[in-house]
Design an enzyme around this catalytic site. Structure first.
Site: not given
Ligand code: NAD
Length: 557
Positions: A308, A342
């Site tokens: 998501e 989001c």
């Molecule tokens: P992010 O992608 O920066 O991080 C998400 C997670 O991924 C974190 O735990 C991060 O440490 C991890 N991560 C980063 N690089 C990685 C890699 N190479 N391999 C594995 N894991 C890795 O996102 P964020 O800033 O924490 O969250 C914000 C984003 O999430 C926004 O784009 C928002 O729209 C989205 N979001 C979507 C929903 C939905 O239901 N569609 C809900 C909440 C947030």
């Protein structure tokens, strides 16, 4: 003090589940009001006072043991970055490999447990969250992620409790979904966990999402490595402890804060990876997907990928709309939690005829929005953005707006990170509907408005559909039913969660299951029965109760 919550929140759900096909009754957790003088307000203030100035030490938990590595980190409070709310450490590759082995060793027993036993863990966890652990988790979510009282309550209490209870209900009801049996055979379906381990990777912005990403696969008999977000460690660790307290065996979920790429590289390199349950940004999900495809030959089973991701959510306003709904709904959707949902509205399309009234409404309310420390002042509407990285990203967008000839700043947008990462709510108007500010996710308190000639509304609906690569949430405000019907058709693929005369945020588990397609993700709809199906690998079993007899078919004789 807890008795009223506790009594009311115990649904005795397990007891009502009598036989395989029975429906399990659960209801959405009531959202508490926290009015002045209420017991829940006093309890929350006490929980916040208990955490004031404290730094909680949070180790990795691998193989049921607490482990510290040398790579020690801190989570700070977004609205007061001098306050380190958590001290934790990154699991390195060796520890992650150990976690994979520990999870795999626990898999067989957990998967073979009766579904009722697994479901009871989640019903119990929900009851703990509804009762004695509620205020601790709310306080940690407020302090660590900068949420206001109501934003913490709808996330860390209501939504998380709902995820646990409804998922458990759906899992039990699934047991009743069985194939036809035709004499002399009986058929049944066994809902197995996936073979291997699931990697759950959670974002910072919802405590509930972390619990669900790790919890839903575990409920369905899977073992999980949970990598929480660096900026939500405090609340994620509290959720993990609640699950253990509720009876989850320690090895079912390994709690492994780690560097994102190190985690991603390690789990995708394991032959035992059977699923990734991700919520976060598009680039991270794409990277994981690519790594999985590059490693496809080494896996024992095709990993399931659920992601998501982001959104560029719209409010489309027609000339027949009710202006007060547009103004109030947009203020809430665009600015609650600093636009870091989001589903937050970040582009508004307003008809020329209504724009003066909408603009007046937005600008009249704008100065009343209080941005500050949500733990000291409950009148705060939203607080600081999550961290320095987010602050700088949003500041760059605001610099773009301030220097672009097409964009005027109508209100707000001041930034100050001296104490916390504060960005004032910003309303922009653009002459260019395809400016990057209308297309890309900003994830901050920034609303961009495009004003269109009323008679072009059909073209504008097409424009709304094609402007951004996302397809998460969107709203249409119109009293004219024909316009609503037309907009629903044109925007059919523009939003996985579509609202009519309502704001684009605030989905509730089991009421508006959440998720979008296009670049917003795989749209598996957490909060619905559909979601738990992603985490089971059904086995169909046929048993015959009469001997086969002659091997030849009658027609052969
Ligand atoms: P992010 O992608 O920066 O991080 C998400 C997670 O991924 C974190 O735990 C991060 O440490 C991890 N991560 C980063 N690089 C990685 C890699 N190479 N391999 C594995 N894991 C890795 O996102 P964020 O800033 O924490 O969250 C914000 C984003 O999430 C926004 O784009 C928002 O729209 C989205 N979001 C979507 C929903 C939905 O239901 N569609 C809900 C909440 C947030």
């Amino acid at each position: 003090m807890w008795q009223p919550f506790l009594r009311r929140s115990l649904p005795k759900v397990g007891l009502r589940w009598q036989h395989r096909s029975a429906a399990v009754e659960v209801a959405n957790e009531p959202v508490l009001g926290f009015a002045r003088g209420s017991p829940e307000r006093d309890a929350l203030q006490k929980a916040l006072a208990d955490l004031k100035g404290r730094t909680e030490a949070i180790p990795c938990v691998v193989g049921g043991e607490e482990v510290w590595t040398k790579d020690v980190r801190y989570q700070v409070s977004p609205f007061n970055h001098a306050h380190k709310v958590a001290k934790y450490c990154y699991a390195d590759q060796a520890l992650l490999d150990r976690a994979i082995q520990a999870a795999l060793a626990a898999r067989r027993d957990w998967d073979l447990r009766p579904p009722q036993d697994r479901a009871q863990v989640f019903f119990k966890a929900a009851d703990l969250l509804s009762g004695p652990r509620r205020m601790e988790l709310l306080a940690k979510t407020m302090l660590g992620q900068g949420k206001t009282v109501i934003q913490a309550e709808i996330d860390a209490a209501a939504e998380l409790i709902d995820f646990f209870r409804f998922n458990a209900k759906y899992a039990l009801e699934l047991e009743g979904e069985q194939p036809l049996s035709v004499a002399p055979s009986t058929n049944r379906m066994v809902y197995r966990g996936l073979e291997g381990f699931v990697a759950a990777v959670s974002p910072f912005n919802f405590t509930a999402i972390g619990g669900n990403l790790a919890g839903a696969p575990a409920l369905m008999g899977n073992v999980v490595l949970w990598k929480p977000s660096d900026t939500a460690i405090l609340s994620s660790a509290a959720v993990y402890r609640v699950l253990l307290e509720a009876g989850l065996p320690p090895d079912v979920i390994q709690f492994v804060p780690s560097d994102g790429p190190v985690f991603g590289d390690t789990v995708t390199a394991s032959e035992h990876l059977c699923g990734i349950n991700f919520t976060g940004s598009v680039p991270t999900f794409k990277r994981l997907w690519k790594q999985v495809s590059e490693n496809l030959d080494r896996y024992r089973t095709f990993p399931r990928l659920a992601g998501e991701c982001g959104g560029k959510n719209f409010h489309f306003v027609h000339a027949s709309a009710d202006v007060s709904s547009v103004v109030s709904g947009t203020l809430r959707s665009a600015f609650e939690f600093g636009g870091q949902k989001c589903s937050a509205c970040s582009r508004l399309y307003a008809p020329e005829s209504l724009w003066p009234r909408i603009k007046d409404g937005l600008l009249e309310e704008h100065p009343k929005i209080r941005v500050g420390d949500p733990t000291e002042d409950f009148g705060t509407f939203f607080s600081a953005v999550i961290d320095h990285k987010a602050f700088e990203r949003i500041r760059k967008w605001l610099d773009h707006a301030k220097t672009s000839p097409n964009i005027s700043v109508l209100a707000g947008g001041q930034c100050d990170d001296s104490v916390g990462f504060f960005v004032q709510p910003c309303v922009l108007q653009t002459k260019d509907p395809l400016d990057p500010i209308m297309q890309e996710e900003i994830f901050g308190p920034v609303l961009s408005v495009y004003v269109y000639p009323d008679k072009e509304y059909k073209d504008i609906l097409q424009l709304v559909d094609r402007t951004s690569p996302y397809g998460l949430t969107g709203a249409v405000f119109a009293q004219d039913k024909d316009v609503v019907a037309e907009a629903s058709k044109i925007l059919r693929n523009a939003a996985g969660n579509f609202y009519i005369n309502d704001k684009s945020t605030g989905s509730v588990v089991a009421q508006q299951p959440f998720g979008g397609s296009r670049h917003s993700g795989t749209n598996d709809k957490p909060g619905s029965r559909n979601y738990i199906l992603r985490w089971t690998s059904p086995q169909a079993i046929k048993e015959t109760h009469a001997p086969l007899g002659d091997w030849r078919y009658p027609y052969m004789q």
